[in-house]
Design a protein around this motif. Sequence first.
Motif, PDB file in Angstrom:
ATOM      1  N   ASN A 263       0.810  -1.221   0.000  1.00  0.00           N
ATOM      2  CA  ASN A 263       0.000   0.000   0.000  1.00  0.00           C
ATOM      3  C   ASN A 263       0.842   1.268   0.000  1.00  0.00           C
ATOM      4  OD1 ASN A 263       0.970  -0.308   2.615  1.00  0.00           O
ATOM      5  ND2 ASN A 263      -0.791   0.755   3.535  1.00  0.00           N
ATOM      6  N   VAL A 264       2.109   1.157  -0.439  1.00  0.00           N
ATOM      7  CA  VAL A 264       3.023   2.298  -0.426  1.00  0.00           C
ATOM      8  C   VAL A 264       3.662   2.452  -1.796  1.00  0.00           C
ATOM      9  CG1 VAL A 264       5.202   3.176   0.499  1.00  0.00           C
ATOM     10  CG2 VAL A 264       3.513   2.191   2.042  1.00  0.00           C
ATOM     11  N   TYR A 265       3.777   3.688  -2.236  1.00  0.00           N
ATOM     12  CA  TYR A 265       4.518   4.013  -3.452  1.00  0.00           C
ATOM     13  C   TYR A 265       5.721   4.855  -3.061  1.00  0.00           C
ATOM     14  CZ  TYR A 265       5.644   5.702  -8.118  1.00  0.00           C
ATOM     15  OH  TYR A 265       6.290   5.990  -9.288  1.00  0.00           O
ATOM     16  N   LEU A 266       6.920   4.459  -3.488  1.00  0.00           N
ATOM     17  CA  LEU A 266       8.145   5.171  -3.153  1.00  0.00           C
ATOM     18  C   LEU A 266       8.357   6.300  -4.159  1.00  0.00           C
ATOM     19  CD1 LEU A 266      10.470   2.147  -2.282  1.00  0.00           C
ATOM     20  CD2 LEU A 266       8.947   3.459  -0.781  1.00  0.00           C
ATOM     21  N   GLU A 267       8.275   7.542  -3.667  1.00  0.00           N
ATOM     22  CA  GLU A 267       8.302   8.711  -4.549  1.00  0.00           C
ATOM     23  C   GLU A 267       9.702   9.236  -4.821  1.00  0.00           C
ATOM     24  OE1 GLU A 267       4.182  11.049  -3.789  1.00  0.00           O
ATOM     25  OE2 GLU A 267       5.668  11.206  -2.188  1.00  0.00           O
ATOM     26  N   GLU A 268      10.542   9.253  -3.800  1.00  0.00           N
ATOM     27  CA  GLU A 268      11.882   9.796  -4.008  1.00  0.00           C
ATOM     28  C   GLU A 268      12.863   9.230  -2.992  1.00  0.00           C
ATOM     29  OE1 GLU A 268      12.236  14.074  -3.215  1.00  0.00           O
ATOM     30  OE2 GLU A 268      10.136  14.046  -2.589  1.00  0.00           O
ATOM     31  N   ALA A 269      14.063   8.961  -3.488  1.00  0.00           N
ATOM     32  CA  ALA A 269      15.165   8.560  -2.622  1.00  0.00           C
ATOM     33  C   ALA A 269      15.936   9.813  -2.239  1.00  0.00           C
ATOM     34  CB  ALA A 269      16.064   7.559  -3.334  1.00  0.00           C
ATOM     35  N   LEU A 270      16.129  10.024  -0.935  1.00  0.00           N
ATOM     36  CA  LEU A 270      16.647  11.288  -0.450  1.00  0.00           C
ATOM     37  C   LEU A 270      18.166  11.306  -0.318  1.00  0.00           C
ATOM     38  CD1 LEU A 270      13.953  11.892   2.305  1.00  0.00           C
ATOM     39  CD2 LEU A 270      13.956  12.719  -0.054  1.00  0.00           C
ATOM     40  N   LYS A 271      18.734  10.294   0.326  1.00  0.00           N
ATOM     41  CA  LYS A 271      20.173  10.238   0.543  1.00  0.00           C
ATOM     42  C   LYS A 271      20.636   8.789   0.549  1.00  0.00           C
ATOM     43  CE  LYS A 271      20.499  14.650   0.913  1.00  0.00           C
ATOM     44  NZ  LYS A 271      21.096  15.405  -0.213  1.00  0.00           N
ATOM     45  N   ILE A 272      21.935   8.577   0.287  1.00  0.00           N
ATOM     46  CA  ILE A 272      22.553   7.262   0.341  1.00  0.00           C
ATOM     47  C   ILE A 272      23.885   7.393   1.077  1.00  0.00           C
ATOM     48  CG2 ILE A 272      23.560   7.580  -1.969  1.00  0.00           C
ATOM     49  CD1 ILE A 272      23.343   4.520  -2.339  1.00  0.00           C
ATOM     50  N   ASN A 273      24.158   6.464   2.004  1.00  0.00           N
ATOM     51  CA  ASN A 273      25.428   6.527   2.715  1.00  0.00           C
ATOM     52  C   ASN A 273      26.450   5.601   2.066  1.00  0.00           C
ATOM     53  OD1 ASN A 273      24.910   3.913   3.688  1.00  0.00           O
ATOM     54  ND2 ASN A 273      24.287   4.610   5.724  1.00  0.00           N
ATOM     55  N   ASP A 274      27.649   5.547   2.651  1.00  0.00           N
ATOM     56  CA  ASP A 274      28.734   4.788   2.024  1.00  0.00           C
ATOM     57  C   ASP A 274      28.566   3.281   2.174  1.00  0.00           C
ATOM     58  OD1 ASP A 274      29.943   7.053   1.060  1.00  0.00           O
ATOM     59  OD2 ASP A 274      31.303   7.283   2.758  1.00  0.00           O
ATOM     60  N   LYS A 275      27.601   2.838   2.981  1.00  0.00           N
ATOM     61  CA  LYS A 275      27.261   1.417   3.069  1.00  0.00           C
ATOM     62  C   LYS A 275      26.195   1.020   2.049  1.00  0.00           C
ATOM     63  CE  LYS A 275      28.288   1.016   8.030  1.00  0.00           C
ATOM     64  NZ  LYS A 275      27.706   0.730   9.371  1.00  0.00           N
ATOM     65  N   GLY A 276      25.696   2.015   1.313  1.00  0.00           N
ATOM     66  CA  GLY A 276      24.640   1.759   0.340  1.00  0.00           C
ATOM     67  C   GLY A 276      23.246   1.787   0.931  1.00  0.00           C
ATOM     68  N   GLU A 277      23.099   2.232   2.195  1.00  0.00           N
ATOM     69  CA  GLU A 277      21.781   2.364   2.807  1.00  0.00           C
ATOM     70  C   GLU A 277      21.115   3.637   2.296  1.00  0.00           C
ATOM     71  OE1 GLU A 277      22.746   0.185   7.066  1.00  0.00           O
ATOM     72  OE2 GLU A 277      23.270   2.304   6.811  1.00  0.00           O
ATOM     73  N   ILE A 278      19.838   3.530   1.938  1.00  0.00           N
ATOM     74  CA  ILE A 278      19.141   4.618   1.255  1.00  0.00           C
ATOM     75  C   ILE A 278      17.952   5.079   2.078  1.00  0.00           C
ATOM     76  CG2 ILE A 278      17.979   5.329  -0.868  1.00  0.00           C
ATOM     77  CD1 ILE A 278      19.356   2.954  -2.268  1.00  0.00           C
ATOM     78  N   LEU A 279      17.865   6.384   2.320  1.00  0.00           N
ATOM     79  CA  LEU A 279      16.703   6.991   2.964  1.00  0.00           C
ATOM     80  C   LEU A 279      15.697   7.353   1.887  1.00  0.00           C
ATOM     81  CD1 LEU A 279      15.372   8.152   5.539  1.00  0.00           C
ATOM     82  CD2 LEU A 279      16.611  10.290   5.095  1.00  0.00           C
ATOM     83  N   ILE A 280      14.464   6.842   2.023  1.00  0.00           N
ATOM     84  CA  ILE A 280      13.460   6.952   0.961  1.00  0.00           C
ATOM     85  C   ILE A 280      12.172   7.529   1.527  1.00  0.00           C
ATOM     86  CG2 ILE A 280      12.165   5.706  -0.812  1.00  0.00           C
ATOM     87  CD1 ILE A 280      14.235   3.476  -0.620  1.00  0.00           C
ATOM     88  N   GLN A 281      11.547   8.413   0.749  1.00  0.00           N
ATOM     89  CA  GLN A 281      10.219   8.924   1.087  1.00  0.00           C
ATOM     90  C   GLN A 281       9.174   8.234   0.228  1.00  0.00           C
ATOM     91  OE1 GLN A 281       9.466  13.276   1.401  1.00  0.00           O
ATOM     92  NE2 GLN A 281       7.818  12.925  -0.078  1.00  0.00           N
ATOM     93  N   GLY A 282       8.114   7.753   0.880  1.00  0.00           N
ATOM     94  CA  GLY A 282       7.009   7.126   0.166  1.00  0.00           C
ATOM     95  C   GLY A 282       5.681   7.709   0.600  1.00  0.00           C
TER      96      GLY A 282
END
Length: 300
Positions: A263-282
């Motif tokens: 029930n979620v649509y991911l609209e934009e990825a905000l930041k990525i760290n050097d481990k490849g972890e991504i902060l995403i807004q949905g």
Amino acid sequence: DINNDGVAVGWTHPNGGPWSRGLRWDNDGQVSYLPIPFGGATTSYGAIGINNLGDIVGIKNSNGTNPSGTILYQDGSIQVVATTPPRNFSDINDFGVVTGFSPVVAPVRSFVYQEGNFTWTGELPGSDRSSGLHVNNNGQVLCGSGNNQQACLWKDGSLIDLGIRTSFGARQSDINELGDVVGNLFNGPAVIRFISGEIISLPNPEGCGQVRGWAQGLNDDRMVVGKSAQCDNPNAYRATLWYGGPNYQAYDLNNSLPSTIDNVYLEEALKINDKGEILIQGREIDGDYNTTYFVAKPLN
């Protein structure tokens, strides 16, 4: 923002109320409110940037009694930096160097702040405004200059035009430790500019050419995250990861959602760290369409 320990910061409106509160999301899933700065419960404040030591910068809005100010959380304590005119903090590096801009007076001006001292970074020729957006551990400040926010790079008093566009918000741009920068071309595609000066347009996940996009996060492996327009609706965006540079491939991060989240649509990825972890807004696609946030972690 998200640091290399996977700690993310931002803000929310508790129980739908009018006052925003700064938040910290730890890597183990724990969520905590940041201490309330002076002004009490009727004060809005939020966290904007975090470094790898866990130091946080943010902003505090006026509540009619106490003035606006910028917030600095260090070593478990809170400091409100009250200035005239008011200034916003955008980012902090691991050496405690902060960048930001004065938002309410003309001209809007970019600055660097450290140990109580402000240094104005200036504007590109022909411009009367600028905003400091990000600062890396080499002291390079990514800034935007002019009404169209032409990307610029400041270091030790020298300011250069990067030939791409950023935005007035630190959200839609980034710089890594190599000095590479991401942003977009005006009303065009997401781009990365390498420290060498080479500018590469980033592809659309659907392969429909150079539709609009924003590159918003960048790590030292030159993996890029942001948002790209849908081919059949240029005003609708999807969260996107670009990898494999310099011949980048694009990946729609909605394809990584587990089947248990439908029930979620991911609209934009905000930041990525050097481990490849991504902060995403949905956003929820049923009910109240509430905004929600995720941290995507690599499987290996």
